[in-house]
Design a protein around this motif. Structure first.
Motif, PDB file in Angstrom:
ATOM      1  N   ILE A  95       0.848  -1.199   0.000  1.00 35.77           N
ATOM      2  CA  ILE A  95       0.000   0.000   0.000  1.00 35.77           C
ATOM      3  C   ILE A  95       0.885   1.250   0.000  1.00 35.77           C
ATOM      4  CG2 ILE A  95      -1.706   1.311   1.338  1.00 35.77           C
ATOM      5  CD1 ILE A  95      -2.655  -1.486   2.443  1.00 35.77           C
ATOM      6  N   ARG A  96       1.938   1.218   0.823  1.00 37.75           N
ATOM      7  CA  ARG A  96       2.851   2.358   0.903  1.00 37.75           C
ATOM      8  C   ARG A  96       3.507   2.628  -0.452  1.00 37.75           C
ATOM      9  NH1 ARG A  96       5.764   0.614   5.146  1.00 37.75           N
ATOM     10  NH2 ARG A  96       4.202   1.372   6.612  1.00 37.75           N
ATOM     11  N   ALA A  97       3.983   1.564  -1.092  1.00 39.46           N
ATOM     12  CA  ALA A  97       4.666   1.728  -2.388  1.00 39.46           C
ATOM     13  C   ALA A  97       3.730   2.341  -3.427  1.00 39.46           C
ATOM     14  CB  ALA A  97       5.187   0.373  -2.866  1.00 39.46           C
ATOM     15  N   TYR A 362      -7.241  -5.944   0.147  1.00 41.85           N
ATOM     16  CA  TYR A 362      -6.231  -6.198   1.171  1.00 41.85           C
ATOM     17  C   TYR A 362      -4.801  -5.872   0.803  1.00 41.85           C
ATOM     18  CZ  TYR A 362      -9.944  -8.543   3.630  1.00 41.85           C
ATOM     19  OH  TYR A 362     -11.110  -8.788   4.286  1.00 41.85           O
ATOM     20  N   ILE A 363      -4.411  -6.201  -0.422  1.00 47.79           N
ATOM     21  CA  ILE A 363      -2.976  -6.394  -0.571  1.00 47.79           C
ATOM     22  C   ILE A 363      -2.364  -5.904  -1.871  1.00 47.79           C
ATOM     23  CG2 ILE A 363      -2.974  -8.701  -1.651  1.00 47.79           C
ATOM     24  CD1 ILE A 363      -1.127  -9.158   1.144  1.00 47.79           C
ATOM     25  N   ALA A 364      -3.206  -5.614  -2.880  1.00 48.68           N
ATOM     26  CA  ALA A 364      -2.618  -5.260  -4.172  1.00 48.68           C
ATOM     27  C   ALA A 364      -1.816  -3.964  -4.079  1.00 48.68           C
ATOM     28  CB  ALA A 364      -3.704  -5.144  -5.236  1.00 48.68           C
ATOM     29  N   GLY A 365      -2.350  -2.984  -3.321  1.00 51.00           N
ATOM     30  CA  GLY A 365      -1.644  -1.712  -3.200  1.00 51.00           C
ATOM     31  C   GLY A 365      -2.549  -0.498  -3.352  1.00 51.00           C
ATOM     32  N   PRO A 366      -3.369  -0.442  -4.423  1.00 56.42           N
ATOM     33  CA  PRO A 366      -4.312   0.679  -4.566  1.00 56.42           C
ATOM     34  C   PRO A 366      -5.287   0.713  -3.396  1.00 56.42           C
ATOM     35  CG  PRO A 366      -4.039  -0.447  -6.657  1.00 56.42           C
ATOM     36  CD  PRO A 366      -3.342  -1.283  -5.620  1.00 56.42           C
ATOM     37  N   ASN A 367      -5.890   1.874  -3.173  1.00 58.39           N
ATOM     38  CA  ASN A 367      -6.747   2.027  -2.004  1.00 58.39           C
ATOM     39  C   ASN A 367      -8.079   1.308  -2.159  1.00 58.39           C
ATOM     40  OD1 ASN A 367      -8.155   3.451   0.347  1.00 58.39           O
ATOM     41  ND2 ASN A 367      -6.073   4.264   0.376  1.00 58.39           N
TER      42      ASN A 367
ATOM     43  N   GLY B 395      -4.303  -5.788 -12.189  1.00 58.81           N
ATOM     44  CA  GLY B 395      -4.354  -6.967 -13.042  1.00 58.81           C
ATOM     45  C   GLY B 395      -3.350  -8.003 -12.531  1.00 58.81           C
ATOM     46  N   ALA B 396      -3.873  -9.127 -12.065  1.00 61.34           N
ATOM     47  CA  ALA B 396      -2.981 -10.143 -11.481  1.00 61.34           C
ATOM     48  C   ALA B 396      -2.764 -11.289 -12.456  1.00 61.34           C
ATOM     49  CB  ALA B 396      -3.575 -10.674 -10.184  1.00 61.34           C
ATOM     50  N   THR B 397      -1.525 -11.673 -12.637  1.00 58.55           N
ATOM     51  CA  THR B 397      -1.232 -12.926 -13.320  1.00 58.55           C
ATOM     52  C   THR B 397      -1.423 -14.045 -12.294  1.00 58.55           C
ATOM     53  OG1 THR B 397       1.068 -12.755 -12.664  1.00 58.55           O
ATOM     54  CG2 THR B 397       0.494 -11.884 -14.839  1.00 58.55           C
ATOM     55  N   ASP B 398      -1.436 -15.267 -12.778  1.00 57.60           N
ATOM     56  CA  ASP B 398      -1.546 -16.405 -11.865  1.00 57.60           C
ATOM     57  C   ASP B 398      -0.397 -16.376 -10.855  1.00 57.60           C
ATOM     58  OD1 ASP B 398      -2.773 -19.077 -11.204  1.00 57.60           O
ATOM     59  OD2 ASP B 398      -0.715 -19.701 -11.676  1.00 57.60           O
ATOM     60  N   ALA B 399       0.814 -16.069 -11.344  1.00 58.52           N
ATOM     61  CA  ALA B 399       1.987 -16.060 -10.455  1.00 58.52           C
ATOM     62  C   ALA B 399       1.882 -14.945  -9.407  1.00 58.52           C
ATOM     63  CB  ALA B 399       3.262 -15.871 -11.284  1.00 58.52           C
ATOM     64  N   ALA B 400       1.411 -13.777  -9.832  1.00 60.36           N
ATOM     65  CA  ALA B 400       1.298 -12.660  -8.894  1.00 60.36           C
ATOM     66  C   ALA B 400       0.272 -12.981  -7.811  1.00 60.36           C
ATOM     67  CB  ALA B 400       0.907 -11.383  -9.637  1.00 60.36           C
ATOM     68  N   LEU B 401      -0.835 -13.602  -8.220  1.00 58.50           N
ATOM     69  CA  LEU B 401      -1.861 -13.962  -7.238  1.00 58.50           C
ATOM     70  C   LEU B 401      -1.309 -14.975  -6.234  1.00 58.50           C
ATOM     71  CD1 LEU B 401      -4.807 -13.247  -6.561  1.00 58.50           C
ATOM     72  CD2 LEU B 401      -5.482 -15.320  -7.781  1.00 58.50           C
ATOM     73  N   ARG B 402      -0.494 -15.909  -6.751  1.00 57.87           N
ATOM     74  CA  ARG B 402       0.108 -16.898  -5.851  1.00 57.87           C
ATOM     75  C   ARG B 402       1.088 -16.256  -4.876  1.00 57.87           C
ATOM     76  NH1 ARG B 402      -1.644 -21.663  -6.914  1.00 57.87           N
ATOM     77  NH2 ARG B 402      -2.732 -21.824  -8.897  1.00 57.87           N
ATOM     78  N   ALA B 403       1.733 -15.188  -5.329  1.00 56.05           N
ATOM     79  CA  ALA B 403       2.744 -14.534  -4.478  1.00 56.05           C
ATOM     80  C   ALA B 403       2.116 -13.834  -3.272  1.00 56.05           C
ATOM     81  CB  ALA B 403       3.560 -13.533  -5.303  1.00 56.05           C
ATOM     82  N   ILE B 404       0.973 -13.155  -3.490  1.00 57.66           N
ATOM     83  CA  ILE B 404       0.422 -12.366  -2.384  1.00 57.66           C
ATOM     84  C   ILE B 404      -0.974 -12.805  -1.963  1.00 57.66           C
ATOM     85  CG2 ILE B 404       1.813 -10.294  -2.820  1.00 57.66           C
ATOM     86  CD1 ILE B 404      -0.706  -9.132  -4.219  1.00 57.66           C
ATOM     87  N   GLY B 405      -1.596 -13.697  -2.746  1.00 54.18           N
ATOM     88  CA  GLY B 405      -2.945 -14.149  -2.415  1.00 54.18           C
ATOM     89  C   GLY B 405      -3.077 -14.746  -1.022  1.00 54.18           C
ATOM     90  N   PRO B 406      -2.144 -15.629  -0.617  1.00 53.08           N
ATOM     91  CA  PRO B 406      -2.275 -16.251   0.705  1.00 53.08           C
ATOM     92  C   PRO B 406      -2.331 -15.235   1.849  1.00 53.08           C
ATOM     93  CG  PRO B 406      -0.728 -17.490  -0.637  1.00 53.08           C
ATOM     94  CD  PRO B 406      -1.060 -16.251  -1.419  1.00 53.08           C
ATOM     95  N   ALA B 407      -1.561 -14.153   1.744  1.00 54.06           N
ATOM     96  CA  ALA B 407      -1.603 -13.122   2.798  1.00 54.06           C
ATOM     97  C   ALA B 407      -2.986 -12.469   2.839  1.00 54.06           C
ATOM     98  CB  ALA B 407      -0.520 -12.077   2.542  1.00 54.06           C
TER      99      ALA B 407
END
Lengths: 429, 429
Positions: A95-97, A362-367, B395-407
């Protein structure tokens, strides 16, 4: 759930009714809130004590009843589950980034006649963030409000949050620690917004109040707009999914339910060109109601406000979507770009099949604080700009004033404002 | 006029009273306006006809009574004095150039985990601009509101302006021609704001309403905030001049009078380190009252709200100025830079002895629609951003979703929102 087909003869009338239906609070809320604001303005802390006892069954007596210290937040941060702590940190960092990229640039230049012109951005001195309690405590809301304020450079960041029956949510405190909140008061509802705007003996007034809340909180912000800055009047949440028949119906069902589970007044909308797929999604939603812990709320929302629209071609969804100007729009297709290029009004857009709206919550970054109730026609999501203001400036040399002053004198005289004209002409003579 | 010295023992109490005094409309205005808004919402054009007859003594009967055509604006443009026409064009060109520099840039990037993130700015579909009539018609207001809207890319630009007893101001029409206004309606007051926000049979609703006005207009905008976007609640105008003893007292007197002549509720403030100079300015103001055509209004303002503060050192003026957060701040010294660098809260700043505030009202380029009533603590002048909104996208790729989805799943579960969690976890499994 209402099912509409664009080929139905009464489609326009029925769709127009959905567009008009604002799902807003009634006028009774307006009167109640107005009374609460006046009480807090006139009676200060005493009013907060009364309302908090009545609405939250919490007594504001000792220091600990009133506020939560930074030390307590740090303690909560270390007490929560390690994986959750890591999730909070990951969310905060992302979110900060994203919000650091929003910081505006100052302008300062000399134009062709030698006039210095520019604009300087500065942060507000203090911001107040409302964090809902009650039905669910939202650490994500805290991060989404606090981080942009801190990125903007706000020095005093105050959180107000209700603690019903005294219950404090460790996750919210941990989030406050991560975000660097300066003060936390255990006050909620319209009375909290009034305290932030007017100030009381205990709570010093702030300049901007942001954060989501129920109908009373939203109405209080609306009524206090101008006394303080506010982010935007927030209404019930909404999602609009544009999907072709190639999606997994269960994924889309979950996406629609993710807004429906927020509140019975939330709205979930599916627009698709595949009637068979729509039926599969509807079935998957009905099936999910049997196991989903939040089924009661989600079903109330889906029954009352759910909408499925069958369009002839998927691009026909775009003008309908623009009219609804929804908070969240998912484009669940292989190539979202052509649809996205045509879309004009939406709070936030989720591109492709792999981007469920919740990733943005939650987590992508945009508000995730976004305009609701068709306000995406004119409003934007929360950003660092909501915690900043711009001061324009002008510096004229003698030559620059001579170049354009006479034109200003003419306009001032034509407007019947002779002292305006004199303030320039005296400097020219 | 109130004279204060920072060395007076009761200075803080008296200055704090000035800061608190918001010179706002009373609550009766709030009730009156609420009634007018409801009437227009329910009765549409019929209510506009009634109010316009009552408040403006103007009958809305024929097409020409209701609106003013583009052809009429062009005719007015050619009919006005050539020097005035040129002044309007010069002002428009300079305002346009300054505001073009405000156009925000879109963002669209892929971050380190392969997530596409961004934000896209678009103009609102339609904007409504209020142009006051009555006491004085302001072509400059029209330019200052219309040009940023057009620079932002607004396609439908609607002006409402009262035409008391049917009187139309050629200069306003000429300005509308210069700025490219699309529709003009001869309706004023709170009823005009209601028509723009709700729409009537004749006036199609808009998305954003801007422009200054009297207490009724300001209150109508405040009450309709959220139904439409608005620029900012506008109160009485104000100027604060920080000046050393080296200025020509007549120049500074004219600057102070240029705000005082707007309205009896306007406020003019001089802060100086030279008591003798303050007396000279005060004398120059008294002298000006004998000849100034707007003396009656200016004197009422100066008598009721005028303020002179004598400070020990000029830099002591800065914290006082920040507390007042005035609309216009002049720094009438040889080198304004050190004072300007310390100043935090002001709508617009005028640097040096050669920059009278009036040059910013008409022709410098920056907007003259600025926050009043201490709102510069959190608000900014009108800009192209008031006519635009930002849509974030993910816009999430499958890999990006796997990277932060669990959090995100962890946070959703912790917040008690299982459908949010499911919408992600189903895509991960």
């Amino acid at each position: 759930m209402l099912l509409l087909r664009t080929t139905d003869s009464d489609f326009e009338a029925k769709f127009a009714k959905v567009v008009r239906d604002r799902r807003e609070s009634d006028t009774q809320v307006g009167r109640d809130v107005s009374g609460i604001l006046n009480e807090v303005r006139e009676r200060g802390d005493k009013a907060l004590i009364d309302f908090t006892k009545r609405f939250d069954q919490h007594n504001l007596t000792s220091e600990d009843d009133w506020s939560i210290s930074k030390a307590d937040c740090e303690k909560a941060y270390h007490a929560i589950d390690a994986e959750l702590r890591e999730a909070l940190e990951t969310a905060a960092q992302r979110i900060r980034a994203y919000h650091e990229g929003q910081l505006p640039e100052d302008r300062d230049y000399i134009d062709d006649i030698g006039m210095r012109l520019g604009a300087r951005w500065t942060a507000v001195d203090a911001a107040g963030l409302y964090v809902p309690g009650g039905r669910a405590a939202y650490p994500s809301s805290l991060l989404m409000n606090a981080i942009p304020a801190k990125v903007a450079g706000v020095e005093r960041l105050v959180v107000t949050t209700p603690t019903p029956k005294g219950e404090v949510n460790d996750l919210v405190l941990a989030a406050a620690h991560v975000a660097g909140v300066d003060e936390i008061y255990r006050v909620g509802g319209a009375q909290a917004i009034a305290a932030l705007a007017y100030g009381t003996e205990r709570i010093e007034r702030v300049d901007v109040v942001t954060g989501p809340g129920n109908a009373w909180v939203a109405e209080a912000k609306r009524q206090l707009y101008g006394v303080v800055g506010i982010d935007m009047v927030a209404g019930p949440s909404e999602i609009l999914v544009i999907a072709d028949g190639q999606n997994d119906p269960e994924w889309i069902a979950a996406d629609l339910l993710s807004q429906a589970e927020h509140d019975p007044t939330s709205q979930s909308i599916l627009i698709t060109d595949d009637a068979g797929f729509a039926a599969q999604v509807s079935d998957a939603i009905d099936l999910a109601f049997m196991t989903l812990p939040t089924a009661k709320t989600a079903k109330a929302s889906w029954d009352a406000h759910g909408l499925v629209v069958i369009v002839d071609k998927l691009e026909d969804a775009i003008p309908l979507t623009d009219r609804l100007a929804a908070e969240h729009v998912e484009l669940a297709v292989d190539d979202a770009e052509p649809l996205f290029a045509k879309l004009r009004h939406a709070g936030s857009v989720f591109l492709g099949r792999n981007t469920p709206e919740a990733v943005g919550d939650y987590i992508a970054g945009p508000n995730h604080v976004l305009p609701t109730g068709r306000r995406a026609r004119f409003a934007s999501g929360l950003s660092v700009l909501d915690f900043m203001k711009r001061t324009s400036f002008i510096g004229a040399t003698d030559a620059a004033l001579r170049a354009i002053g006479p034109a200003a004198v003419r306009l001032a005289e034509a407007e019947g404002l002779p002292a305006h004209a004199l303030s320039i002409s005296k400097r020219l003579s």
